[in-house]
Design an enzyme around this catalytic site. Structure first.
Site, PDB file in Angstrom:
ATOM      1  N   CYS A 178     -46.752-100.734 -28.598  1.00  0.00           N
ATOM      2  CA  CYS A 178     -46.462-100.246 -27.240  1.00  0.00           C
ATOM      3  C   CYS A 178     -45.493 -99.064 -27.274  1.00  0.00           C
ATOM      4  O   CYS A 178     -44.452 -99.132 -27.925  1.00  0.00           O
ATOM      5  CB  CYS A 178     -45.866-101.368 -26.396  1.00  0.00           C
ATOM      6  SG  CYS A 178     -45.442-100.846 -24.713  1.00  0.00           S
ATOM      7  N   GLN A 215     -58.515-106.101  -7.230  1.00  0.00           N
ATOM      8  CA  GLN A 215     -58.639-107.470  -7.739  1.00  0.00           C
ATOM      9  C   GLN A 215     -59.885-107.646  -8.595  1.00  0.00           C
ATOM     10  O   GLN A 215     -60.422-108.758  -8.677  1.00  0.00           O
ATOM     11  CB  GLN A 215     -58.673-108.468  -6.568  1.00  0.00           C
ATOM     12  CG  GLN A 215     -57.418-108.476  -5.739  1.00  0.00           C
ATOM     13  CD  GLN A 215     -56.219-108.927  -6.519  1.00  0.00           C
ATOM     14  OE1 GLN A 215     -55.425-108.132  -6.942  1.00  0.00           O
ATOM     15  NE2 GLN A 215     -56.087-110.214  -6.727  1.00  0.00           N
ATOM     16  N   GLU A 253     -61.419 -97.021  -6.577  1.00  0.00           N
ATOM     17  CA  GLU A 253     -60.215 -97.799  -6.251  1.00  0.00           C
ATOM     18  C   GLU A 253     -60.524 -98.976  -5.340  1.00  0.00           C
ATOM     19  O   GLU A 253     -59.929-100.040  -5.469  1.00  0.00           O
ATOM     20  CB  GLU A 253     -59.141 -96.897  -5.629  1.00  0.00           C
ATOM     21  CG  GLU A 253     -58.538 -95.896  -6.609  1.00  0.00           C
ATOM     22  CD  GLU A 253     -57.795 -96.556  -7.768  1.00  0.00           C
ATOM     23  OE1 GLU A 253     -57.494 -97.756  -7.692  1.00  0.00           O
ATOM     24  OE2 GLU A 253     -57.535 -95.857  -8.764  1.00  0.00           O
ATOM     25  N   CYS A 268     -37.756-101.679 -24.162  1.00  0.00           N
ATOM     26  CA  CYS A 268     -38.203-102.810 -23.346  1.00  0.00           C
ATOM     27  C   CYS A 268     -37.202-103.966 -23.445  1.00  0.00           C
ATOM     28  O   CYS A 268     -37.076-104.613 -24.478  1.00  0.00           O
ATOM     29  CB  CYS A 268     -39.586-103.267 -23.797  1.00  0.00           C
ATOM     30  SG  CYS A 268     -40.243-104.638 -22.817  1.00  0.00           S
ATOM     31  N   TRP A 303     -65.395 -92.842 -13.447  1.00  0.00           N
ATOM     32  CA  TRP A 303     -64.804 -92.179 -12.282  1.00  0.00           C
ATOM     33  C   TRP A 303     -63.580 -91.352 -12.656  1.00  0.00           C
ATOM     34  O   TRP A 303     -62.915 -90.808 -11.788  1.00  0.00           O
ATOM     35  CB  TRP A 303     -64.396 -93.222 -11.253  1.00  0.00           C
ATOM     36  CG  TRP A 303     -63.593 -94.335 -11.849  1.00  0.00           C
ATOM     37  CD1 TRP A 303     -62.241 -94.360 -12.040  1.00  0.00           C
ATOM     38  CD2 TRP A 303     -64.092 -95.570 -12.351  1.00  0.00           C
ATOM     39  NE1 TRP A 303     -61.874 -95.543 -12.631  1.00  0.00           N
ATOM     40  CE2 TRP A 303     -62.992 -96.310 -12.837  1.00  0.00           C
ATOM     41  CE3 TRP A 303     -65.385 -96.141 -12.437  1.00  0.00           C
ATOM     42  CZ2 TRP A 303     -63.128 -97.574 -13.399  1.00  0.00           C
ATOM     43  CZ3 TRP A 303     -65.506 -97.396 -13.001  1.00  0.00           C
ATOM     44  CH2 TRP A 303     -64.394 -98.108 -13.464  1.00  0.00           C
ATOM     45  N   ARG A 304     -63.270 -91.271 -13.919  1.00  0.00           N
ATOM     46  CA  ARG A 304     -62.010 -90.655 -14.332  1.00  0.00           C
ATOM     47  C   ARG A 304     -62.208 -89.265 -14.907  1.00  0.00           C
ATOM     48  O   ARG A 304     -63.150 -89.019 -15.657  1.00  0.00           O
ATOM     49  CB  ARG A 304     -61.328 -91.545 -15.381  1.00  0.00           C
ATOM     50  CG  ARG A 304     -60.141 -90.898 -16.067  1.00  0.00           C
ATOM     51  CD  ARG A 304     -59.471 -91.822 -17.054  1.00  0.00           C
ATOM     52  NE  ARG A 304     -58.717 -92.874 -16.371  1.00  0.00           N
ATOM     53  CZ  ARG A 304     -58.095 -93.855 -16.998  1.00  0.00           C
ATOM     54  NH1 ARG A 304     -58.152 -93.943 -18.318  1.00  0.00           N
ATOM     55  NH2 ARG A 304     -57.422 -94.764 -16.315  1.00  0.00           N
ATOM     56  N   TYR A 326     -51.315 -99.739  -1.972  1.00  0.00           N
ATOM     57  CA  TYR A 326     -51.692 -99.386  -3.337  1.00  0.00           C
ATOM     58  C   TYR A 326     -52.744 -98.284  -3.363  1.00  0.00           C
ATOM     59  O   TYR A 326     -52.598 -97.250  -4.036  1.00  0.00           O
ATOM     60  CB  TYR A 326     -52.216-100.610  -4.125  1.00  0.00           C
ATOM     61  CG  TYR A 326     -52.973-100.135  -5.322  1.00  0.00           C
ATOM     62  CD1 TYR A 326     -52.291 -99.660  -6.432  1.00  0.00           C
ATOM     63  CD2 TYR A 326     -54.372-100.025  -5.300  1.00  0.00           C
ATOM     64  CE1 TYR A 326     -52.967 -99.116  -7.510  1.00  0.00           C
ATOM     65  CE2 TYR A 326     -55.049 -99.485  -6.368  1.00  0.00           C
ATOM     66  CZ  TYR A 326     -54.352 -99.029  -7.468  1.00  0.00           C
ATOM     67  OH  TYR A 326     -55.020 -98.468  -8.509  1.00  0.00           O
ATOM     68  N   LEU A 331     -70.216-108.615  -6.408  1.00  0.00           N
ATOM     69  CA  LEU A 331     -68.915-108.036  -6.756  1.00  0.00           C
ATOM     70  C   LEU A 331     -67.762-108.776  -6.084  1.00  0.00           C
ATOM     71  O   LEU A 331     -66.625-108.724  -6.549  1.00  0.00           O
ATOM     72  CB  LEU A 331     -68.885-106.551  -6.378  1.00  0.00           C
ATOM     73  CG  LEU A 331     -67.781-105.694  -7.001  1.00  0.00           C
ATOM     74  CD1 LEU A 331     -67.781-105.777  -8.521  1.00  0.00           C
ATOM     75  CD2 LEU A 331     -67.901-104.235  -6.555  1.00  0.00           C
ATOM     76  N   GLY A 332     -68.051-109.478  -4.980  1.00  0.00           N
ATOM     77  CA  GLY A 332     -67.021-110.295  -4.352  1.00  0.00           C
ATOM     78  C   GLY A 332     -66.167-109.557  -3.333  1.00  0.00           C
ATOM     79  O   GLY A 332     -66.266-108.342  -3.175  1.00  0.00           O
ATOM     80  N   ASP A 359     -49.493-101.741  -8.618  1.00  0.00           N
ATOM     81  CA  ASP A 359     -50.486-102.810  -8.648  1.00  0.00           C
ATOM     82  C   ASP A 359     -49.982-103.905  -9.602  1.00  0.00           C
ATOM     83  O   ASP A 359     -48.833-103.866 -10.046  1.00  0.00           O
ATOM     84  CB  ASP A 359     -51.837-102.254  -9.114  1.00  0.00           C
ATOM     85  CG  ASP A 359     -51.802-101.890 -10.588  1.00  0.00           C
ATOM     86  OD1 ASP A 359     -50.702-101.642 -11.114  1.00  0.00           O
ATOM     87  OD2 ASP A 359     -52.862-101.862 -11.219  1.00  0.00           O
TER      88      ASP A 359
END
Length: 354
Positions: free
Chosen positions: A208, A50, A45, A214, A23-24, A128, A88-89, A146
């Site tokens: 990172c 979750q 989305e 950080c 989807w990107r 979100y 999928l819930g 998120d």
DNA sequence: CATCCGTGGCC
DNA sequence: TGGCCAAGGAT
């Protein structure tokens, strides 16, 4: 904005390391002028709420193949959409997906609103998801918060306050980092970082792009953040599922109520675990299949006894009705009960009895 | 603000 | 094995 800003380092990292997702629109295509389809962004989305990328991929491809645009989805039958969502819930998402598609198709001419407020007024779209669609599909400088963003901010700024109390502070910190340029790419960059580098356990701080600033890492507590208030233990519930097969191969099924547990989904008649206690759906020679089904929901464990029976044509159940079954339409709990019953039904095949 | 709402993977 | 975790929203 100084060149060493968090957002600039994240975007530079994303330009090289962006995950390829169905989807990107990746960073190369984005810089070439391509833009994401708001329908695809919205669909992904909702599915990703979750839910992991690995679980969503197959469902996203299936849904966009069956229903390529919002008008097609708005015209779909409820049972078809619920059946495709099975497994999928969080089934309220599927119900709201259809509601939302019908509003956008019928009242917005098939065009998703671009503002955060307009999006958040739609069914199934909260803070979100509204920010994510506005930023990713419409390039608006909205701040996406998120679980990934909360974790990245809590670690980078060493926020010790436990969630959910820390939510507002983390949102403010995230807002201060959101760039005016490429906000959609930035939103995806933070979430990719959280999913692949700044992971809940064993974060890969050594590679990172934010490690040098950080605070969580500097203090040696990155992996412990974000702190969370302890959760309540899950109780265990018990119940019974009744699986009846008619001699012609039809199964006794019922459509679950539109709200509540597995709301709107297909299921076997059950009792004792979801607030209902109606007993067997019909008098019959019910046999325990000998395999207890265990399943864990968000807030309780379930141990489900499975009773099965074979009935002749003309049987008249008190609830549910006999119909053809496509096992893939069943939510996972009901699928487990079906699988557990197969030993019983295999040995009671009419053609193996004669 | 608390509770309800799935599922699969991970250690 | 069991608890934790994932791109939350509705009530």
């Amino acid at each position: 904005m100084c060149e060493d800003a968090v957002s600039q380092r994240l975007l530079a990292w994303y330009d090289i390391n962006a995950r390829k997702l169905a989807w990107r629109v990746g960073p190369d295509a984005w810089r070439a002028g391509q833009r994401a389809d708001p329908y695809a962004v919205w669909m992904s989305e909702i599915m990703l709420q979750q839910t992991t990328v690995a679980a969503v991929d197959k469902y996203f491809r299936r849904f966009t193949t069956l229903w390529p645009d919002v008008h097609a989805l708005a015209s779909a039958k409820d049972a078809d959409v619920m059946g495709e969502w099975a497994g999928l819930g969080y089934y309220a998402r599927a119900r709201n997906l259809l509601k939302c598609a019908r509003v956008v198709s019928g009242e917005w001419g098939g065009v998703f609103p671009g503002t955060r407020a307009g999006l958040q007024a739609l069914p199934g779209i909260g803070p979100y998801t509204a920010a994510a669609i506005s930023a990713i599909a419409y390039d608006r400088p909205e701040t996406v918060v998120d679980g990934n963003v909360e974790r990245v901010m809590a670690r980078h700024f060493a926020v010790q306050t436990p969630l959910p109390k820390a939510k507002k502070d983390l949102t403010d910190l995230a807002g201060a980092e959101t760039p005016e340029h490429r906000p959609g790419c930035y939103a995806q960059a933070v979430m990719d970082l959280g999913a692949t580098i700044c992971t809940p356990r064993n974060p890969a701080c050594g590679i990172c792009p934010l490690s040098k600033t950080c605070l969580g890492r500097a203090r040696g507590i990155a992996a412990e953040l974000p702190r969370k208030t302890p959760k309540k233990p899950k109780p265990t519930r018990r119940g019974i599922a009744y699986l009846a097969r008619r001699d012609d191969g039809a199964w006794l099924l019922e459509d679950r109520p539109a709200r509540g547990l597995l709301g709107g989904m297909l299921g076997w008649p059950t009792e004792g675990w979801d607030g209902t206690d109606d007993g067997a759906p019909m008098p019959a020679n019910w046999q325990d299949v000998g395999v207890e089904v265990t399943h864990t929901f968000t807030h309780f464990h379930l141990r489900l006894q499975v009773l099965a029976t074979q009935v002749p044509q003309g049987a008249n159940p008190a609830r549910g009705n006999f119909r053809a079954l496509r096992p893939a339409d069943l939510p996972t709990l009901m699928r487990k009960a079906f699988d557990a019953s197969q030993r019983y039904f295999d040995q009671s095949e009419p053609d193996t009895l004669g």
